[in-house]
Design an enzyme around this catalytic site. Structure first.
Site, PDB file in Angstrom:
ATOM      1  N   LYS A 161       0.855  -1.188   0.000  1.00 26.31           N
ATOM      2  CA  LYS A 161       0.000   0.000   0.000  1.00 26.31           C
ATOM      3  C   LYS A 161       0.890   1.236   0.000  1.00 26.31           C
ATOM      4  O   LYS A 161       2.033   1.220   0.476  1.00 26.31           O
ATOM      5  CB  LYS A 161      -0.942   0.004   1.201  1.00 26.31           C
ATOM      6  CG  LYS A 161      -0.256   0.027   2.585  1.00 26.31           C
ATOM      7  CD  LYS A 161       0.072   1.419   3.060  1.00 26.31           C
ATOM      8  CE  LYS A 161       0.731   1.441   4.431  1.00 26.31           C
ATOM      9  NZ  LYS A 161       1.225   2.789   4.810  1.00 26.31           N
ATOM     10  N   GLY A 193       4.190  -4.166   4.182  1.00 30.10           N
ATOM     11  CA  GLY A 193       4.507  -5.522   3.764  1.00 30.10           C
ATOM     12  C   GLY A 193       4.047  -6.584   4.740  1.00 30.10           C
ATOM     13  O   GLY A 193       3.414  -7.577   4.349  1.00 30.10           O
ATOM     14  N   ASP A 197      -2.884  -1.485   9.872  1.00 33.08           N
ATOM     15  CA  ASP A 197      -2.965  -1.493   8.408  1.00 33.08           C
ATOM     16  C   ASP A 197      -3.582  -2.770   7.838  1.00 33.08           C
ATOM     17  O   ASP A 197      -3.896  -2.826   6.646  1.00 33.08           O
ATOM     18  CB  ASP A 197      -1.568  -1.329   7.791  1.00 33.08           C
ATOM     19  CG  ASP A 197      -1.044   0.091   7.877  1.00 33.08           C
ATOM     20  OD1 ASP A 197      -1.862   1.013   8.038  1.00 33.08           O
ATOM     21  OD2 ASP A 197       0.182   0.272   7.770  1.00 33.08           O
TER      22      ASP A 197
END
Length: 308
Positions: A28, A120, A155
């Site tokens: 992202k 990640g 996230d």
């Protein structure tokens, strides 16, 4: 969607699924990042527009006869215990469903740099949740997957859903916004790393002078104007991180000089991203930066990636 709490169950011994599955874990980037306030729980309330990109890790979930979760990765510094969010995700999924009947091996082909602000580890965790849900026919809803994801990291819910989203709260409050127009995204990470805890610990939300125009950014997405999106890219953490990592400003300048219509650091850094409407300019800039920084990537926006 807003992520709600739901109960967990106790952990059974892990068990083997019947077949293997390969899933992509997409990185992202932040088009914007604002910190509104520090919360009583020590976290910060955020407001940011975030985009999934084509840079990805590839994970294969494979049944084994050995109990527990094991990890095989192309980088030997990646932890193989619950510090690895992919492992934590598999164990949490088992806590919820009790569907795994023996053992699980996670084969990871990592391409997303670590400590880069590219999500990640969160992407890997989300890929495990989605993959196990599909492989085991668990039937967990989007809301339940996101609730699990929120317990793993701020996230991870975004990485479960993917696409172009407004993230609020700690990151668990997700609102779909119009997709980023077709473009080319150059990502460049210097060798220096940043610590999320240290970065947020050094920020005083009350003293932030300049903030992203998130409402204007969303209107630009609604209008399909890449130029208006680019000129509104802004991350309030960039100046804080750039005080210690001088390359951030030089990379940002190189992206703009190379033709990017907007650029900013993503997350807590240290990767910097630039949006290009011209592929040749993006390719040329990526080649130039690759000569100085190994972790340089030419990527594209990716839409929602939730496994239905």
């Amino acid at each position: 969607m807003k992520i709600k709490e739901f109960s967990t169950v106790g952990r059974d011994d892990l068990g083997a699924p019947n077949t293997e599955i390969t899933v992509k874990a997409y990185a992202k980037v932040n088009l914007s990042l604002d910190i509104l306030r520090k919360r009583p729980d020590g976290y910060h309330d955020l407001r940011m527009v975030t985009q999934t990109v084509s840079l990805c890790d590839t994970l294969t979930l494979e049944p084994t006869d050995c109990p527990g979760v094991s990890v095989e990765c192309n980088f030997d510094y990646i932890p193989s215990d619950e510090r690895n969010l992919a492992v934590a995700a598999a164990l949490l999924f088992q806590d919820e469903t009790r569907l795994i009947k023996s053992g699980l091996k996670i084969k990871m082909d990592k391409k997303i740099p670590v400590c880069a602000g590219l999500g990640g580890g969160s992407a890997d965790a989300a890929a495990v949740l989605r993959g196990l849900n599909t492989m085991l026919n668990a039937g967990l809803s989007t809301e339940k997957l996101c609730n699990l994801a929120a317990r793993l990291g701020s996230d991870v819910p975004f990485c479960v859903v993917g696409g172009t989203l407004l993230m609020e709260g700690r990151g668990e409050i997700l609102t779909p916004v119009p997709a980023l127009p077709d473009c080319h995204i150059v990502i460049c990470k210097p060798s220096a790393r940043s610590s999320t805890l240290a970065v947020f610990g050094g920020v005083n939300a009350k003293k932030i002078k300049y903030r992203p125009d998130n409402d204007g950014l969303i209107k630009a997405l609604e209008a399909g104007s890449l130029d208006d999106v680019g000129c509104r890219m802004f991350n309030v953490l960039e100046d804080t991180v750039a005080r210690d990592v001088k390359e951030i400003k030089s990379i940002r300048r190189a992206l703009i000089d190379g033709g990017a219509i907007g650029a900013c650091m993503t997350g807590t850094g240290t990767a910097v991203t630039g949006l290009f409407d011209d592929r040749k300019a993006a390719e040329k800039t990526a080649r130039r930066l690759t000569g100085m920084y190994e972790n340089t990537f030419l990527t594209e926006p990716v839409g929602g990636i939730l496994f239905n």
